[in-house]
Write a protein that holds these residues in place. Structure first.
Motif, PDB file in Angstrom:
ATOM      1  N   PRO A   1      -8.362  -1.364 -20.405  1.00  0.00           N
ATOM      2  CA  PRO A   1      -7.007  -0.911 -20.061  1.00  0.00           C
ATOM      3  C   PRO A   1      -6.928   0.028 -18.867  1.00  0.00           C
ATOM      4  CG  PRO A   1      -7.288  -0.915 -22.438  1.00  0.00           C
ATOM      5  CD  PRO A   1      -8.634  -1.211 -21.845  1.00  0.00           C
ATOM      6  N   ALA A   2      -7.850   0.961 -18.767  1.00  0.00           N
ATOM      7  CA  ALA A   2      -7.813   1.894 -17.646  1.00  0.00           C
ATOM      8  C   ALA A   2      -8.072   1.179 -16.324  1.00  0.00           C
ATOM      9  CB  ALA A   2      -8.840   3.005 -17.857  1.00  0.00           C
ATOM     10  N   LEU A   3      -9.046   0.287 -16.337  1.00  0.00           N
ATOM     11  CA  LEU A   3      -9.355  -0.467 -15.127  1.00  0.00           C
ATOM     12  C   LEU A   3      -8.205  -1.421 -14.783  1.00  0.00           C
ATOM     13  CD1 LEU A   3     -11.278  -1.307 -12.885  1.00  0.00           C
ATOM     14  CD2 LEU A   3     -12.365  -2.904 -14.494  1.00  0.00           C
ATOM     15  N   ALA A   4      -7.617  -2.061 -15.798  1.00  0.00           N
ATOM     16  CA  ALA A   4      -6.494  -2.966 -15.564  1.00  0.00           C
ATOM     17  C   ALA A   4      -5.322  -2.223 -14.928  1.00  0.00           C
ATOM     18  CB  ALA A   4      -6.060  -3.610 -16.878  1.00  0.00           C
ATOM     19  N   ALA A   5      -5.048  -0.999 -15.403  1.00  0.00           N
ATOM     20  CA  ALA A   5      -3.955  -0.197 -14.843  1.00  0.00           C
ATOM     21  C   ALA A   5      -4.226   0.158 -13.389  1.00  0.00           C
ATOM     22  CB  ALA A   5      -3.760   1.068 -15.674  1.00  0.00           C
ATOM     23  N   GLU A   6      -5.483   0.474 -13.066  1.00  0.00           N
ATOM     24  CA  GLU A   6      -5.828   0.832 -11.695  1.00  0.00           C
ATOM     25  C   GLU A   6      -5.745  -0.382 -10.771  1.00  0.00           C
ATOM     26  OE1 GLU A   6      -6.946   2.872  -8.297  1.00  0.00           O
ATOM     27  OE2 GLU A   6      -6.080   3.520 -10.211  1.00  0.00           O
ATOM     28  N   VAL A   7      -6.216  -1.536 -11.249  1.00  0.00           N
ATOM     29  CA  VAL A   7      -6.133  -2.758 -10.444  1.00  0.00           C
ATOM     30  C   VAL A   7      -4.674  -3.110 -10.172  1.00  0.00           C
ATOM     31  CG1 VAL A   7      -6.565  -5.243 -10.423  1.00  0.00           C
ATOM     32  CG2 VAL A   7      -8.340  -3.678 -11.213  1.00  0.00           C
ATOM     33  N   ALA A   8      -3.839  -3.032 -11.204  1.00  0.00           N
ATOM     34  CA  ALA A   8      -2.424  -3.335 -11.039  1.00  0.00           C
ATOM     35  C   ALA A   8      -1.761  -2.362 -10.071  1.00  0.00           C
ATOM     36  CB  ALA A   8      -1.722  -3.283 -12.397  1.00  0.00           C
ATOM     37  N   ARG A   9      -2.164  -1.087 -10.135  1.00  0.00           N
ATOM     38  CA  ARG A   9      -1.593  -0.089  -9.234  1.00  0.00           C
ATOM     39  C   ARG A   9      -1.958  -0.392  -7.788  1.00  0.00           C
ATOM     40  NH1 ARG A   9      -2.833   4.168  -6.345  1.00  0.00           N
ATOM     41  NH2 ARG A   9      -5.067   3.977  -6.830  1.00  0.00           N
ATOM     42  N   GLN A  10      -3.214  -0.744  -7.538  1.00  0.00           N
ATOM     43  CA  GLN A  10      -3.643  -1.022  -6.172  1.00  0.00           C
ATOM     44  C   GLN A  10      -2.988  -2.300  -5.629  1.00  0.00           C
ATOM     45  OE1 GLN A  10      -7.826  -0.721  -5.301  1.00  0.00           O
ATOM     46  NE2 GLN A  10      -8.165   0.858  -6.862  1.00  0.00           N
ATOM     47  N   ILE A  11      -2.877  -3.324  -6.460  1.00  0.00           N
ATOM     48  CA  ILE A  11      -2.221  -4.552  -6.022  1.00  0.00           C
ATOM     49  C   ILE A  11      -0.759  -4.292  -5.693  1.00  0.00           C
ATOM     50  CG2 ILE A  11      -1.422  -6.826  -6.812  1.00  0.00           C
ATOM     51  CD1 ILE A  11      -4.043  -7.094  -8.327  1.00  0.00           C
ATOM     52  N   SER A  12      -0.116  -3.456  -6.491  1.00  0.00           N
ATOM     53  CA  SER A  12       1.323  -3.211  -6.339  1.00  0.00           C
ATOM     54  C   SER A  12       1.655  -2.412  -5.084  1.00  0.00           C
ATOM     55  CB  SER A  12       1.855  -2.480  -7.577  1.00  0.00           C
ATOM     56  OG  SER A  12       1.669  -3.273  -8.732  1.00  0.00           O
ATOM     57  N   ARG A  13       0.664  -1.854  -4.420  1.00  0.00           N
ATOM     58  CA  ARG A  13       0.943  -1.104  -3.186  1.00  0.00           C
ATOM     59  C   ARG A  13       1.391  -2.039  -2.062  1.00  0.00           C
ATOM     60  NH1 ARG A  13      -4.408   2.659  -2.619  1.00  0.00           N
ATOM     61  NH2 ARG A  13      -5.276   0.545  -2.581  1.00  0.00           N
ATOM     62  N   ASN A  14       0.983  -3.292  -2.146  1.00  0.00           N
ATOM     63  CA  ASN A  14       1.376  -4.297  -1.140  1.00  0.00           C
ATOM     64  C   ASN A  14       2.391  -5.243  -1.777  1.00  0.00           C
ATOM     65  OD1 ASN A  14       1.547  -6.632   0.493  1.00  0.00           O
ATOM     66  ND2 ASN A  14      -0.483  -6.243   1.353  1.00  0.00           N
ATOM     67  N   PRO A  15       3.669  -5.144  -1.417  1.00  0.00           N
ATOM     68  CA  PRO A  15       4.704  -5.951  -2.074  1.00  0.00           C
ATOM     69  C   PRO A  15       4.447  -7.460  -2.016  1.00  0.00           C
ATOM     70  CG  PRO A  15       5.711  -4.225  -0.753  1.00  0.00           C
ATOM     71  CD  PRO A  15       4.257  -4.214  -0.422  1.00  0.00           C
ATOM     72  N   GLU A  16       3.994  -7.948  -0.879  1.00  0.00           N
ATOM     73  CA  GLU A  16       3.769  -9.395  -0.759  1.00  0.00           C
ATOM     74  C   GLU A  16       2.581  -9.848  -1.598  1.00  0.00           C
ATOM     75  OE1 GLU A  16       5.748 -11.664   0.657  1.00  0.00           O
ATOM     76  OE2 GLU A  16       7.091  -9.936   0.912  1.00  0.00           O
ATOM     77  N   LYS A  17       1.531  -9.034  -1.605  1.00  0.00           N
ATOM     78  CA  LYS A  17       0.373  -9.365  -2.435  1.00  0.00           C
ATOM     79  C   LYS A  17       0.744  -9.280  -3.911  1.00  0.00           C
ATOM     80  CE  LYS A  17      -3.082 -10.322  -1.416  1.00  0.00           C
ATOM     81  NZ  LYS A  17      -3.710 -11.665  -1.297  1.00  0.00           N
ATOM     82  N   ALA A  18       1.555  -8.284  -4.256  1.00  0.00           N
ATOM     83  CA  ALA A  18       1.996  -8.155  -5.645  1.00  0.00           C
ATOM     84  C   ALA A  18       2.815  -9.372  -6.056  1.00  0.00           C
ATOM     85  CB  ALA A  18       2.822  -6.878  -5.814  1.00  0.00           C
ATOM     86  N   LEU A  19       3.688  -9.851  -5.157  1.00  0.00           N
ATOM     87  CA  LEU A  19       4.486 -11.036  -5.452  1.00  0.00           C
ATOM     88  C   LEU A  19       3.600 -12.246  -5.664  1.00  0.00           C
ATOM     89  CD1 LEU A  19       7.250 -12.450  -5.647  1.00  0.00           C
ATOM     90  CD2 LEU A  19       7.137 -12.787  -3.161  1.00  0.00           C
ATOM     91  N   GLU A  20       2.607 -12.395  -4.811  1.00  0.00           N
ATOM     92  CA  GLU A  20       1.696 -13.534  -4.936  1.00  0.00           C
ATOM     93  C   GLU A  20       0.955 -13.504  -6.264  1.00  0.00           C
ATOM     94  OE1 GLU A  20      -2.260 -15.423  -2.726  1.00  0.00           O
ATOM     95  OE2 GLU A  20      -1.176 -13.754  -1.823  1.00  0.00           O
ATOM     96  N   VAL A  21       0.445 -12.335  -6.636  1.00  0.00           N
ATOM     97  CA  VAL A  21      -0.313 -12.214  -7.885  1.00  0.00           C
ATOM     98  C   VAL A  21       0.591 -12.452  -9.086  1.00  0.00           C
ATOM     99  CG1 VAL A  21      -1.635 -10.639  -9.341  1.00  0.00           C
ATOM    100  CG2 VAL A  21      -2.028 -10.678  -6.874  1.00  0.00           C
ATOM    101  N   HIS A  22       1.791 -11.886  -9.063  1.00  0.00           N
ATOM    102  CA  HIS A  22       2.716 -12.072 -10.178  1.00  0.00           C
ATOM    103  C   HIS A  22       3.111 -13.540 -10.343  1.00  0.00           C
ATOM    104  CE1 HIS A  22       3.847  -8.096 -11.845  1.00  0.00           C
ATOM    105  NE2 HIS A  22       3.484  -7.631 -10.650  1.00  0.00           N
TER     106      HIS A  22
END
Length: 235
Positions: free
Chosen positions: A114-135
């Motif tokens: 869970p801690a690592l998952a939260a950190e990965v999600a936080r880092q991905i979410s810093r880039n809106p386009e990358k976050a959209l692609e992953v989602h």
């Protein structure tokens, strides 16, 4: 190079493009349908001009029908995906924290701490386009930049259907009389096309070839029988 190193550098073929399925399906459909059509007409008449006309009409009508159908189908699929991607984009803009938490839960459900998952999600979410692609990949199974092209699908379908459909027609266009040469070419092409498909599937070449040979052969035999009955009845 060790076995583990070789495995780490393996590659995969593209299975998401918009050309392979319509190309394979179009060639098979063109070959089977026009072979069956020509066999049916040949069963009812020996007039090579009539048979040639029927085969040419079948090629043209089938190619345009396949291309149009593929275009509408893929365009509709693409538009649906784009609409859902737009929904996801709005959610990321309006509720970024909720979407970040949702992404983290996806990774947790896949076995990430869970801690690592939260950190990965936080880092991905810093880039809106990358976050959209992953989602969109995790939730919809598609990439915004990897949607199939309806034009590519239509062209592939048109050309491949034409290639398949011209095989049983070619002997008649060259002035050859009798169905047997067309049937021989078609059956060889059916087996060869099926065997070729095995290059992009897990099936053996002989199984794929034999399966396609049987499908096309049965279709042609049935239509030939129907044509013979109608021709004999004088309808």
């Amino acid at each position: 190079m060790t076995g583990s190193a070789a495995e780490a550098h393996h590659t995969h073929r593209d299975v998401t493009g918009g050309w392979l399925r319509p190309a394979v399906f179009g060639a098979m459909d063109g070959l089977v349908s026009n072979f069956a059509l020509i066999a049916g007409v040949a069963g009812g008449t020996a007039n090579t001009k009539v048979i040639s006309l029927a085969g040419a009409a079948g090629l043209a009508a089938g190619a345009f029908s396949m291309a149009g159908g593929e275009y509408v189908s893929v365009a509709s699929q693409r538009e649906l995906a784009q609409a859902e991607i737009a929904v996801e984009r709005r959610e990321l803009e309006r509720h970024p924290k909720d979407e970040q938490d949702e992404l983290a839960q996806v990774y947790v459900s896949r076995g990430v701490d869970p801690a690592l998952a939260a950190e990965v999600a936080r880092q991905i979410s810093r880039n809106p386009e990358k976050a959209l692609e992953v989602h969109t990949l995790t939730e919809l199974g598609v990439s915004p930049d990897g949607l199939p092209s309806p034009v590519t699908a239509a062209i592939s379908s048109f050309l491949s259907f034409s290639v398949g459909a011209v095989v049983p027609l070619a002997p008649y266009l060259l002035g050859v009389r009798g169905l047997w040469i067309s049937a021989a070419l078609s059956t060889v092409a059916l087996f060869g096309a099926g065997a070729l498909v095995s290059r992009v599937t897990a099936r053996s070449w002989w199984f794929s070839g034999l399966r396609q040979f049987l499908v096309g052969g049965v279709a042609a035999a049935l239509t030939w029988g129907l044509g013979s009955i109608i021709g004999a009845s004088g309808i």
